[in-house]
Design a protein around this motif. Structure first.
Motif, PDB file in Angstrom:
ATOM      1  N   ALA A  24      14.851  -2.824   2.897  1.00 24.18           N
ATOM      2  CA  ALA A  24      15.488  -2.035   1.846  1.00 24.18           C
ATOM      3  C   ALA A  24      16.799  -2.688   1.401  1.00 24.18           C
ATOM      4  O   ALA A  24      17.865  -2.080   1.462  1.00 24.18           O
ATOM      5  N   PRO A  25      16.737  -3.951   0.903  1.00 27.48           N
ATOM      6  CA  PRO A  25      17.973  -4.641   0.539  1.00 27.48           C
ATOM      7  C   PRO A  25      18.642  -4.087  -0.718  1.00 27.48           C
ATOM      8  O   PRO A  25      19.823  -4.329  -0.934  1.00 27.48           O
ATOM      9  N   TYR A  26      17.928  -3.323  -1.528  1.00 28.80           N
ATOM     10  CA  TYR A  26      18.477  -2.842  -2.800  1.00 28.80           C
ATOM     11  C   TYR A  26      19.047  -1.433  -2.652  1.00 28.80           C
ATOM     12  O   TYR A  26      20.182  -1.175  -3.034  1.00 28.80           O
ATOM     13  N   SER A  27      18.284  -0.534  -2.107  1.00 27.99           N
ATOM     14  CA  SER A  27      18.757   0.844  -1.961  1.00 27.99           C
ATOM     15  C   SER A  27      19.527   1.060  -0.659  1.00 27.99           C
ATOM     16  O   SER A  27      20.292   1.998  -0.554  1.00 27.99           O
ATOM     17  N   ARG A  28      19.253   0.214   0.309  1.00 26.01           N
ATOM     18  CA  ARG A  28      19.822   0.390   1.654  1.00 26.01           C
ATOM     19  C   ARG A  28      19.392   1.736   2.254  1.00 26.01           C
ATOM     20  O   ARG A  28      20.061   2.277   3.124  1.00 26.01           O
ATOM     21  N   PHE A  29      18.272   2.268   1.806  1.00 30.18           N
ATOM     22  CA  PHE A  29      17.749   3.544   2.279  1.00 30.18           C
ATOM     23  C   PHE A  29      16.479   3.276   3.080  1.00 30.18           C
ATOM     24  O   PHE A  29      15.371   3.251   2.538  1.00 30.18           O
ATOM     25  N   ALA A  30      16.647   3.038   4.361  1.00 31.54           N
ATOM     26  CA  ALA A  30      15.524   2.724   5.246  1.00 31.54           C
ATOM     27  C   ALA A  30      14.773   3.995   5.634  1.00 31.54           C
ATOM     28  O   ALA A  30      15.379   5.006   5.980  1.00 31.54           O
ATOM     29  N   HIS A  43       0.010   5.585  13.877  1.00 31.81           N
ATOM     30  CA  HIS A  43       0.139   4.474  12.935  1.00 31.81           C
ATOM     31  C   HIS A  43       1.483   4.623  12.242  1.00 31.81           C
ATOM     32  O   HIS A  43       1.781   5.684  11.697  1.00 31.81           O
ATOM     33  N   ALA A  44       2.269   3.563  12.263  1.00 28.90           N
ATOM     34  CA  ALA A  44       3.624   3.640  11.712  1.00 28.90           C
ATOM     35  C   ALA A  44       3.785   2.662  10.560  1.00 28.90           C
ATOM     36  O   ALA A  44       3.090   1.639  10.480  1.00 28.90           O
ATOM     37  N   GLY A  45       4.730   2.979   9.682  1.00 29.03           N
ATOM     38  CA  GLY A  45       5.032   2.105   8.549  1.00 29.03           C
ATOM     39  C   GLY A  45       6.449   2.320   8.077  1.00 29.03           C
ATOM     40  O   GLY A  45       7.031   3.385   8.281  1.00 29.03           O
ATOM     41  N   ALA A  46       7.003   1.289   7.448  1.00 27.02           N
ATOM     42  CA  ALA A  46       8.360   1.338   6.897  1.00 27.02           C
ATOM     43  C   ALA A  46       8.302   1.060   5.403  1.00 27.02           C
ATOM     44  O   ALA A  46       7.347   0.451   4.916  1.00 27.02           O
ATOM     45  N   ASN A  47       9.345   1.496   4.690  1.00 24.67           N
ATOM     46  CA  ASN A  47       9.386   1.198   3.264  1.00 24.67           C
ATOM     47  C   ASN A  47       9.682  -0.292   3.061  1.00 24.67           C
ATOM     48  O   ASN A  47      10.341  -0.934   3.869  1.00 24.67           O
TER      49      ASN A  47
END
Length: 139
Positions: A24-30, A43-47
């Protein structure tokens, strides 16, 4: 059958852990998300953001893709983890994507680094949803 609190805590822990890998380099909202499938697998995932903004994808989408890649087809529970002043819930698009694999009574929990901040069902978040059952018995 609704997952017990111990199972939901496993999902919270998985979503928190994967959130650390968000791109999340643009929003910094992980954001991290974890799903429980019908076989009891997590099952896991990230933005994952993209400089061409509409091309990124949400944590829930990543988790759904991981589930499908592993052969899962039914979501029994969802946890979404993010930091902010209010509980984080799936966006509208992710609610519809979750509906493809989950029923209205599927628990959707919001959490942050301190604990669970809200408990919903998918039906409460996406009332009167269009889903696969609408296409049954169509020619």
């Amino acid at each position: 059958m609704q997952p017990d609190d111990e199972t939901m805590q496993r999902l919270v822990d998985a979503a928190r852990a994967v959130r650390l890998n968000a791109y999340a380099p643009y929003s910094r909202f992980a954001v991290g998300a974890a799903l429980l499938d019908a076989e009891g697998r997590v099952h896991a995932g990230a933005n994952v953001e993209n400089a061409a903004y509409p091309q990124g994808w949400c944590a829930e989408t990543s988790a759904l893709a991981a589930m499908v890649a592993a052969g899962g087809r039914r979501v029994r529970a969802v946890v979404v983890v993010g930091a902010g002043p209010r509980p984080l819930t799936p966006c509208g698009g992710c609610r519809q994507k979750l509906r493809e694999f989950a029923t209205a009574d599927c628990p959707v929990w919001s959490a942050d680094e301190h604990g669970v901040t809200a408990r919903h069902t998918l039906g409460a978040l996406l009332p009167a949803a269009f889903g696969p059952d609408h296409l049954e018995n169509t020619p």
